[in-house]
Design a protein around this motif. Structure first.
Motif, PDB file in Angstrom:
ATOM      1  N   UNK A  81       0.821  -1.212   0.000  1.00  0.00           N
ATOM      2  CA  UNK A  81       0.000   0.000   0.000  1.00  0.00           C
ATOM      3  C   UNK A  81       0.849   1.253   0.000  1.00  0.00           C
ATOM      4  N   UNK A  82       1.920   1.265   0.789  1.00  0.00           N
ATOM      5  CA  UNK A  82       2.763   2.455   0.879  1.00  0.00           C
ATOM      6  C   UNK A  82       3.549   2.723  -0.403  1.00  0.00           C
ATOM      7  N   UNK A  83       4.082   1.676  -1.031  1.00  0.00           N
ATOM      8  CA  UNK A  83       4.849   1.912  -2.262  1.00  0.00           C
ATOM      9  C   UNK A  83       3.913   2.262  -3.421  1.00  0.00           C
ATOM     10  N   UNK A  84       2.670   1.762  -3.382  1.00  0.00           N
ATOM     11  CA  UNK A  84       1.682   2.206  -4.371  1.00  0.00           C
ATOM     12  C   UNK A  84       1.463   3.708  -4.246  1.00  0.00           C
ATOM     13  N   UNK A 283      10.524   8.578  -2.080  1.00  0.00           N
ATOM     14  CA  UNK A 283      11.457   8.082  -1.069  1.00  0.00           C
ATOM     15  C   UNK A 283      11.104   6.628  -0.796  1.00  0.00           C
ATOM     16  N   UNK A 284      11.706   5.732  -1.562  1.00  0.00           N
ATOM     17  CA  UNK A 284      11.381   4.317  -1.462  1.00  0.00           C
ATOM     18  C   UNK A 284      11.686   3.762  -0.069  1.00  0.00           C
ATOM     19  N   UNK A 285      12.819   4.176   0.494  1.00  0.00           N
ATOM     20  CA  UNK A 285      13.207   3.701   1.821  1.00  0.00           C
ATOM     21  C   UNK A 285      12.209   4.121   2.891  1.00  0.00           C
ATOM     22  N   UNK A 286      11.741   5.366   2.798  1.00  0.00           N
ATOM     23  CA  UNK A 286      10.764   5.855   3.761  1.00  0.00           C
ATOM     24  C   UNK A 286       9.438   5.110   3.621  1.00  0.00           C
ATOM     25  N   UNK A 287       9.079   4.782   2.380  1.00  0.00           N
ATOM     26  CA  UNK A 287       7.845   4.017   2.158  1.00  0.00           C
ATOM     27  C   UNK A 287       7.934   2.640   2.811  1.00  0.00           C
ATOM     28  N   UNK A 288       9.096   1.991   2.680  1.00  0.00           N
ATOM     29  CA  UNK A 288       9.298   0.700   3.335  1.00  0.00           C
ATOM     30  C   UNK A 288       9.197   0.832   4.849  1.00  0.00           C
ATOM     31  N   UNK A 289       9.784   1.887   5.392  1.00  0.00           N
ATOM     32  CA  UNK A 289       9.774   2.100   6.832  1.00  0.00           C
ATOM     33  C   UNK A 289       8.356   2.340   7.340  1.00  0.00           C
ATOM     34  N   UNK A 290       7.615   3.194   6.640  1.00  0.00           N
ATOM     35  CA  UNK A 290       6.244   3.491   7.060  1.00  0.00           C
ATOM     36  C   UNK A 290       5.341   2.264   6.923  1.00  0.00           C
TER      37      UNK A 290
END
Length: 439
Positions: A81-84, A283-290
């Motif tokens: 959901x976040x990376x979408x 910010x792919x890394x932030x999306x993974x973290x969230x």
């Protein structure tokens, strides 16, 4: 008597405190403790005699079993959901939908997306994680009150799809083991009930949203909402392809891998997003973290309620209630539906209601000559009614962890569509079967 007071009182307290917005990681074990104390259960395994149940073991075993079974799906679903959202895929698809269907059909688009994924075998929790980014974007563009997003997601997922004939969701498959039926049991009646639920539910949802708009409600922008006003978005086809990957992998692998198919499907969806839309990430890394944080909150809240159910099931009153519910006189279809629905309400789980009631109900009713297909469909539909009370894991996860809403704002619309409508649908199914339709 004290055990009954503890069981009903603990459940009522859990529902009340949930509606008040209390933290479930505190509230659920507290309510479980209330049930245990009034039921005479030992608090710790060290103080229990032999293999008797105790509060701590029952609560934590149920909590841990749920986490160990579902964490990979929650994690990959939340990240999906976040990376979408971060890649702009959800916003791109929502803009395309608005352009094709118009603002007035934004709700319909969300409902259909949830229905397609649910009927394709994607877990209800994962559907909510996956479709929410598109839902928030569509609601924003159509200027609809965001408190109705949980109800919209739930309506498309747990009403006319979850318990319908042919659905790969577990609530439609559990009765097969006990009744010797198929996933398509009672399909003629199921189609009629599904059409009723879809039509009446969509009308009711639109009416509630319109009433709110007439009262001056509109979309409420939040600081953490994605801003797409000045960013480049991927092609809508590239945005929707990851969802297609999830759907196809889940549907294809469901029979062989069962629940584990979701792990492969969601992993494939996340890889597809990265490959297709990697240049659009902010910010792919932030999306993974969230996504990871969101998964932990969601599964923690849900497991907390599951733990309460584990304590409730160990109480003497629960066993007595099950015996009473499974011996209701009169029509077996009515008795079975009432028993499963009430037990599902007590445990906060549709599948839990079926698993507890069916081993007792099935042999008894089949010996009476009850049509197994009619019993299968009636029980399946009824299991999706009272299970959606405020303390249900899916309800809590969708409202709080995914949509960041409160029960006070969002539950009443969700409850109307996921509790009241399925109850009416159950009555309609039993009526049709009673007149011999589809038998």
């Amino acid at each position: 008597m004290l055990s009954f007071i503890g069981l009903i009182g603990g459940l009522a307290l859990l529902v009340y405190l949930t509606l008040k917005g209390m933290n479930l990681l505190v509230v659920a074990p507290f309510c479980g403790l209330f049930v245990a104390l009034l039921s005479g259960l030992s608090l710790f395994p060290q103080t229990s005699e032999g293999d008797t149940a105790d509060f701590l073991s029952n609560y934590m075993n149920s909590f841990a079993d749920f986490v160990s079974s579902w964490f990979p799906m929650f994690l990959l679903g939340a990240i999906f959901g976040k990376v979408m959202e971060d890649s702009g895929s959800a916003q791109s698809v929502s803009k395309w939908v608005i352009g094709k269907l118009g603002m007035e059909r934004a709700v319909l688009a969300i409902v259909l997306a949830c229905a397609l994924l649910t009927y394709g075998g994607v877990s209800l929790f994962v559907v909510a994680f996956s479709v929410y980014p598109m839902a928030i974007s569509l609601f924003k563009q159509a200027n609809l009150p965001r408190r109705f997003i949980p109800a919209t997601l739930a309506f498309g997922s747990v009403t006319f799809t979850m318990t319908s004939a042919g659905s790969p969701e577990i609530q439609n498959w559990i009765p097969i083991e006990y009744l010797g039926t198929s996933p398509y049991a009672g399909w003629e009646v199921s189609i009629i009930v599904a059409i009723f639920l879809a039509g009446a539910g969509y009308w009711w949802l639109k009416k509630m949203i319109q009433k709110a708009k007439d009262n001056g409600e509109a979309f409420e922008q939040r600081e953490d909402d994605p801003d797409v006003s000045d960013r480049e978005l991927p092609n809508p086809i590239l945005g929707i392809l990851p969802l297609v990957v999830v759907l196809l992998l889940s549907f294809t692998l469901h029979d062989t891998l069962e629940k584990s198919a979701l792990i492969v499907a969601l992993l494939g969806g996340n890889i597809a997003i990265y490959i297709l839309n990697r240049k659009y990430f902010q910010d792919f890394g932030e999306a993974l973290s969230e996504g990871t944080t969101g998964a932990l909150v969601a599964i923690g809240n849900t497991a907390a309620v599951v733990g309460f159910g584990g304590v409730a099931q160990a109480s003497p009153a629960f066993q007595q209630a099950v015996n009473a519910m499974t011996n209701i006189p009169g029509s077996p279809l009515v008795g079975g539906a009432i028993a499963v629905s009430i037990i599902a309400g007590l445990t906060g789980s549709a599948s839990g209601g079926q698993v507890i009631a069916l081993p007792i109900l099935a042999p008894h009713y089949l010996d009476m000559g009850v049509n197994p297909e009619a019993l299968h469909r009636s029980i399946a539909i009824s299991s999706g009614a009272l299970d959606s009370l405020p303390h249900n894991g899916y309800v809590v996860t969708t409202i709080r962890a995914i949509c960041d809403e409160t029960h006070q704002r969002a539950y009443w619309a969700m409850g109307a569509l996921t509790v009241v409508l399925p109850l009416i649908g159950t009555a309609l199914a039993i009526l049709l079967f009673s007149f011999g339709f589809g038998l």
